[in-house]
Write a protein that holds these residues in place. Sequence first.
Motif, PDB file in Angstrom:
ATOM      1  N   GLY A 109       4.818   1.958   1.648  1.00  0.00           N
ATOM      2  CA  GLY A 109       5.185   1.872   3.054  1.00  0.00           C
ATOM      3  C   GLY A 109       6.097   0.702   3.343  1.00  0.00           C
ATOM      4  O   GLY A 109       6.289   0.336   4.502  1.00  0.00           O
ATOM      5  N   CYS A 110       6.650   0.098   2.274  1.00  0.00           N
ATOM      6  CA  CYS A 110       7.577  -1.042   2.386  1.00  0.00           C
ATOM      7  C   CYS A 110       6.900  -2.299   2.926  1.00  0.00           C
ATOM      8  O   CYS A 110       7.552  -3.156   3.546  1.00  0.00           O
ATOM      9  N   VAL A 111       5.594  -2.435   2.682  1.00  0.00           N
ATOM     10  CA  VAL A 111       4.823  -3.583   3.136  1.00  0.00           C
ATOM     11  C   VAL A 111       4.497  -4.471   1.943  1.00  0.00           C
ATOM     12  O   VAL A 111       4.092  -3.977   0.880  1.00  0.00           O
ATOM     13  N   THR A 112       4.676  -5.788   2.096  1.00  0.00           N
ATOM     14  CA  THR A 112       4.328  -6.732   1.041  1.00  0.00           C
ATOM     15  C   THR A 112       2.813  -6.938   1.028  1.00  0.00           C
ATOM     16  O   THR A 112       2.079  -6.336   1.826  1.00  0.00           O
ATOM     17  N   ALA A 113       2.341  -7.822   0.143  1.00  0.00           N
ATOM     18  CA  ALA A 113       0.914  -8.132   0.094  1.00  0.00           C
ATOM     19  C   ALA A 113       0.455  -8.793   1.390  1.00  0.00           C
ATOM     20  O   ALA A 113      -0.738  -8.783   1.708  1.00  0.00           O
ATOM     21  N   LEU A 170      13.557 -16.730  -1.050  1.00  0.00           N
ATOM     22  CA  LEU A 170      12.118 -16.469  -0.946  1.00  0.00           C
ATOM     23  C   LEU A 170      11.293 -17.252  -1.967  1.00  0.00           C
ATOM     24  O   LEU A 170      10.063 -17.123  -2.002  1.00  0.00           O
ATOM     25  N   THR A 171      11.963 -18.078  -2.791  1.00  0.00           N
ATOM     26  CA  THR A 171      11.228 -18.910  -3.751  1.00  0.00           C
ATOM     27  C   THR A 171      10.246 -19.801  -3.003  1.00  0.00           C
ATOM     28  O   THR A 171      10.606 -20.505  -2.060  1.00  0.00           O
ATOM     29  N   GLY A 172       8.988 -19.781  -3.421  1.00  0.00           N
ATOM     30  CA  GLY A 172       7.965 -20.606  -2.777  1.00  0.00           C
ATOM     31  C   GLY A 172       7.341 -19.966  -1.553  1.00  0.00           C
ATOM     32  O   GLY A 172       6.460 -20.559  -0.915  1.00  0.00           O
ATOM     33  N   SER A 173       7.764 -18.740  -1.220  1.00  0.00           N
ATOM     34  CA  SER A 173       7.233 -18.076  -0.028  1.00  0.00           C
ATOM     35  C   SER A 173       5.849 -17.477  -0.250  1.00  0.00           C
ATOM     36  O   SER A 173       5.153 -17.147   0.715  1.00  0.00           O
ATOM     37  N   GLY A 174       5.483 -17.299  -1.510  1.00  0.00           N
ATOM     38  CA  GLY A 174       4.218 -16.640  -1.811  1.00  0.00           C
ATOM     39  C   GLY A 174       4.350 -15.143  -1.957  1.00  0.00           C
ATOM     40  O   GLY A 174       3.396 -14.470  -2.362  1.00  0.00           O
ATOM     41  N   LEU A 175       5.530 -14.597  -1.651  1.00  0.00           N
ATOM     42  CA  LEU A 175       5.748 -13.166  -1.812  1.00  0.00           C
ATOM     43  C   LEU A 175       6.060 -12.841  -3.268  1.00  0.00           C
ATOM     44  O   LEU A 175       6.708 -13.631  -3.962  1.00  0.00           O
ATOM     45  N   LEU A 210       4.380  -2.275  10.080  1.00  0.00           N
ATOM     46  CA  LEU A 210       4.328  -3.662  10.559  1.00  0.00           C
ATOM     47  C   LEU A 210       3.591  -3.728  11.896  1.00  0.00           C
ATOM     48  O   LEU A 210       2.724  -4.588  12.100  1.00  0.00           O
ATOM     49  N   LEU A 211       3.919  -2.834  12.806  1.00  0.00           N
ATOM     50  CA  LEU A 211       3.284  -2.843  14.127  1.00  0.00           C
ATOM     51  C   LEU A 211       1.825  -2.421  14.053  1.00  0.00           C
ATOM     52  O   LEU A 211       1.001  -2.848  14.872  1.00  0.00           O
ATOM     53  N   ALA A 212       1.502  -1.583  13.059  1.00  0.00           N
ATOM     54  CA  ALA A 212       0.110  -1.141  12.901  1.00  0.00           C
ATOM     55  C   ALA A 212      -0.753  -2.201  12.223  1.00  0.00           C
ATOM     56  O   ALA A 212      -1.979  -2.167  12.331  1.00  0.00           O
ATOM     57  N   ILE A 267       7.454  -7.172   5.916  1.00  0.00           N
ATOM     58  CA  ILE A 267       7.940  -5.935   5.307  1.00  0.00           C
ATOM     59  C   ILE A 267       9.322  -6.196   4.717  1.00  0.00           C
ATOM     60  O   ILE A 267       9.994  -7.169   5.070  1.00  0.00           O
ATOM     61  N   ALA A 268       9.742  -5.348   3.793  1.00  0.00           N
ATOM     62  CA  ALA A 268      11.071  -5.468   3.189  1.00  0.00           C
ATOM     63  C   ALA A 268      11.694  -4.086   3.121  1.00  0.00           C
ATOM     64  O   ALA A 268      11.020  -3.110   2.759  1.00  0.00           O
TER      65      ALA A 268
END
Length: 378
Positions: free
Chosen positions: A258-262, A242-247, A303-305, A267-268
């Motif tokens: 809720g296990c949601v990233t920025a 995930l390096t460079g992914s922005g996460l 994620l779906l919402a 989601i993770a």
Amino acid sequence: MRTVAVVGTSLAGFRAAQELRAKGFDGRLVMIGAEPPYDRPPLSKDFLLGKVSADDIALAGQDGLDALAAEWHLGVRAEKLGREGVALADGTTIAADGYVIATGAVARTLDAARNLAGVHTLRTLEDAVGLKRALAAGPSSVVVIGAGFIGAEVASACRLLGHEVSVVEAMPVPLAPVLGARMGAVCGELHAENDVRLITGVPVAGFSGTGRVTGVRLADGRELRADLVVAGVGARPATEWLTGSGLAVDGGVLVDSGCVTANPRVIAVGDVARYRCPLRGVRVRAEHWTAAGEQPGVAVANLLAGSTVTHFARHGYFWSDQYGRRLQFAGVATEDVRIVEGDVASKCFVATYHRGDVLTGVFAIDSPRPFTRLRRAL
């Protein structure tokens, strides 16, 4: 969303795929993973003992896999997540509208033993097959480094297979960070009661042997003979890709309650996720089977919402099988521990943890029914 890519096909990733279909997602579902879906907990227990096979621990048969109507990319690792999608080691790039990160964790290794044969870790089925084969070679002296749950389970299996076993733990009391010092000491007694030598409060200084391990050197000058070494020194989240992914990554992929990233499209879940626990008010990584099985339901709904509409607010729970006994724990350990059923000497009891008048945790050995009742009270 027309396409969702799930990166990681162990329990958390597989459950996420099931939840996507159960919640009505009928688009393209792409599953990416180095291994097929299987259950990891038996690897350090029944698999080593020969009670179950690789087929027995598969999370689903072919019918179950087909029911997901997914596009599978197995035996290939994700190398990068970028604007174009997930770049795989075979040169393929998978573009998607939503991403589930479920790459889990990787066993920590011992640098000092990097070039020595006979030193094992236990995280994957391949690891378990190699360790099982080595143990089948005949009676030997096994040194397990780390008295956490994986280390204790491996020590138990090795002893039941007839090997001479020593366990080395750098902390003064095994499992103290999880169960507290009092209950950690009780778990430590299980080793001695089963003729396993437990050495605590002494780090490993190095290894002996040329080409193959022959001994483990301790910081206090002692050396333990070792035909086989198993390093149970924890695991690190698999986030390098995930390096460079922005996460945001800091001891795991940082997600909300809720296990949601920025990025709401990502989601993770599972061992790789470091989520904000509403019950404890801090970020934690829940490295347990139950969390990997339960988080995806919450995460996929969000994620779906397209935003965080539900939260993962459940007390951690895990179990361990050691020397023929079942250990269970739920909640959070505190210094206020009370024995509420049975007695510690018999290793058949239930203990509760408290913060003032509030029940915060439950620990039990060979007492499943009262444990379950008290767990519901958390």
